[in-house]
Scaffold this motif. Structure first.
Motif, PDB file in Angstrom:
ATOM      1  N   TYR A   1      70.830  18.706  59.255  1.00  0.00           N
ATOM      2  CA  TYR A   1      70.714  17.446  58.789  1.00  0.00           C
ATOM      3  C   TYR A   1      69.862  17.408  57.462  1.00  0.00           C
ATOM      4  O   TYR A   1      68.831  17.860  57.133  1.00  0.00           O
ATOM      5  CB  TYR A   1      69.587  16.606  59.683  1.00  0.00           C
ATOM      6  N   SER A   2      70.558  16.719  56.381  1.00  0.00           N
ATOM      7  CA  SER A   2      70.053  16.860  55.147  1.00  0.00           C
ATOM      8  C   SER A   2      70.224  15.544  54.411  1.00  0.00           C
ATOM      9  O   SER A   2      71.014  14.664  54.749  1.00  0.00           O
ATOM     10  CB  SER A   2      70.693  17.954  54.349  1.00  0.00           C
ATOM     11  N   ALA A   3      69.577  15.400  53.344  1.00  0.00           N
ATOM     12  CA  ALA A   3      69.591  14.303  52.377  1.00  0.00           C
ATOM     13  C   ALA A   3      69.238  14.658  51.001  1.00  0.00           C
ATOM     14  O   ALA A   3      68.807  15.860  50.892  1.00  0.00           O
ATOM     15  CB  ALA A   3      68.353  13.092  52.835  1.00  0.00           C
ATOM     16  N   VAL A   4      69.421  13.920  49.960  1.00  0.00           N
ATOM     17  CA  VAL A   4      69.026  14.444  48.658  1.00  0.00           C
ATOM     18  C   VAL A   4      67.978  13.228  48.008  1.00  0.00           C
ATOM     19  O   VAL A   4      68.633  11.934  48.034  1.00  0.00           O
ATOM     20  CB  VAL A   4      70.163  14.579  47.728  1.00  0.00           C
ATOM     21  N   PHE A   5      67.003  13.541  47.447  1.00  0.00           N
ATOM     22  CA  PHE A   5      66.029  12.618  46.955  1.00  0.00           C
ATOM     23  C   PHE A   5      65.541  13.045  45.572  1.00  0.00           C
ATOM     24  O   PHE A   5      65.614  14.306  45.061  1.00  0.00           O
ATOM     25  CB  PHE A   5      64.863  12.475  47.851  1.00  0.00           C
ATOM     26  N   SER A   6      65.278  12.084  44.784  1.00  0.00           N
ATOM     27  CA  SER A   6      64.830  12.261  43.471  1.00  0.00           C
ATOM     28  C   SER A   6      63.190  12.657  43.608  1.00  0.00           C
ATOM     29  O   SER A   6      62.732  12.609  44.577  1.00  0.00           O
ATOM     30  CB  SER A   6      65.079  11.126  42.455  1.00  0.00           C
ATOM     31  N   THR A   7      62.548  13.262  42.578  1.00  0.00           N
ATOM     32  CA  THR A   7      61.010  13.484  42.626  1.00  0.00           C
ATOM     33  C   THR A   7      60.296  12.401  43.068  1.00  0.00           C
ATOM     34  O   THR A   7      59.182  12.666  43.376  1.00  0.00           O
ATOM     35  CB  THR A   7      60.660  14.178  41.254  1.00  0.00           C
ATOM     36  N   ASN A   8      60.739  11.138  42.653  1.00  0.00           N
ATOM     37  CA  ASN A   8      59.966   9.867  43.193  1.00  0.00           C
ATOM     38  C   ASN A   8      60.597   9.249  44.511  1.00  0.00           C
ATOM     39  O   ASN A   8      60.334   8.111  44.787  1.00  0.00           O
ATOM     40  CB  ASN A   8      59.993   8.892  41.830  1.00  0.00           C
ATOM     41  N   LEU A   9      61.318  10.002  45.078  1.00  0.00           N
ATOM     42  CA  LEU A   9      62.011   9.856  46.578  1.00  0.00           C
ATOM     43  C   LEU A   9      62.813   8.670  46.462  1.00  0.00           C
ATOM     44  O   LEU A   9      63.076   7.995  47.653  1.00  0.00           O
ATOM     45  CB  LEU A   9      60.598   9.380  47.553  1.00  0.00           C
ATOM     46  N   GLU A  10      63.697   8.399  45.442  1.00  0.00           N
ATOM     47  CA  GLU A  10      64.880   7.587  45.377  1.00  0.00           C
ATOM     48  C   GLU A  10      66.190   8.480  46.164  1.00  0.00           C
ATOM     49  O   GLU A  10      66.280   9.635  45.802  1.00  0.00           O
ATOM     50  CB  GLU A  10      65.146   7.111  44.097  1.00  0.00           C
ATOM     51  N   SER A  11      66.628   7.671  46.903  1.00  0.00           N
ATOM     52  CA  SER A  11      67.850   8.486  47.675  1.00  0.00           C
ATOM     53  C   SER A  11      68.866   8.619  46.845  1.00  0.00           C
ATOM     54  O   SER A  11      69.490   7.820  46.053  1.00  0.00           O
ATOM     55  CB  SER A  11      68.205   7.532  48.752  1.00  0.00           C
TER      56      SER A  11
END
Length: 222
Positions: free
Chosen positions: A124-134
């Motif tokens: 299960y995965s997702a990708v976030f920026s360093t400020n936790l924006e999807s």
């Protein structure tokens, strides 16, 4: 004062925290191979309440990790959270498990990819920026040598999949943060408080965890 009880049971780690105004003040947690959630969760809740020097009546909400993750673990956490919300007549908050996992990575640039084991080479995965924006929605995917090729930035992988994924995710911009393995109720505190301030609650009666995949029953070999 706004005290929120946070419950995280999506993985092998059973984790409970008490947050005051979005800041974790007490956390009790353990990660065991045998999944001790059923035995430990309510003990940790009691210990966290006592450790914070409050009573159940001081809680303004209960937050629970919504998944994806272990089917059984999620069911245990959500059931406990719902029971408390019904009894105390307080709202239920659902927190994204992978976002809370990603929050443990303190990096200044690149992208954060939280991954949780979904058996074999699937995660299960997702990708976030360093400020936790999807930057990419949550998905269940099979990892191979072509995974995440579309990203040129430095990718920081966190979660319990490092051992099985390192052999195939070998590009120079792939970095594994090996010390970040499981999500924790500690990182839920800021997210649950933000949702509390926005009245972003879920229906206590009808809320279901985000399983992402159907539960598979394995027949006994006996």
């Amino acid at each position: 004062m706004s005290y929120i009880l946070n419950i995280e049971t999506a993985t092998k780690k059973c984790s409970v925290s008490i947050a005051k105004e979005g800041k974790t003040i007490v956390c009790n947690e353990i990660a065991e191979e045998g999944y001790s959630h059923a035995e430990k969760l309510h003990v940790f809740i009691e210990e966290s309440i006592k450790g914070a020097g409050i009573t159940y009546q001081d809680l303004v909400a209960v937050a629970v990790s919504q998944g994806p993750g272990s089917y059984t673990g999620l069911r245990i956490g959500v059931s406990a959270a719902k029971g408390l919300c019904f009894a105390l007549e307080i709202p239920l908050i659902a927190v994204d498990t992978l976002k809370a996992l990603a929050a443990q990575a303190k990096v200044d640039s690149g992208l954060i990819i939280p991954m949780l084991d979904a058996r074999r080479m699937e995660v299960y995965s997702a990708v976030f920026s360093t400020n936790l924006e999807s930057k990419r929605a949550i998905r269940a995917e099979i990892i191979d040598e072509n995974s995440f090729q579309e990203f040129g930035e430095t990718l920081y992988f966190v979660g319990d999949c490092a051992e099985k994924c390192k052999a195939v995710l070998i590009k120079a911009n792939f970095v594994f943060l090996d010390d970040i393995i499981y999500p924790s109720a500690k990182e839920m505190s800021a997210f649950s408080y933000d949702k509390f301030l926005k009245n972003d609650f879920v229906d206590v009666a009808y809320f279901e965890p985000y399983y992402l995949k159907d539960f598979m029953v394995t027949a006994s070999k006996k």
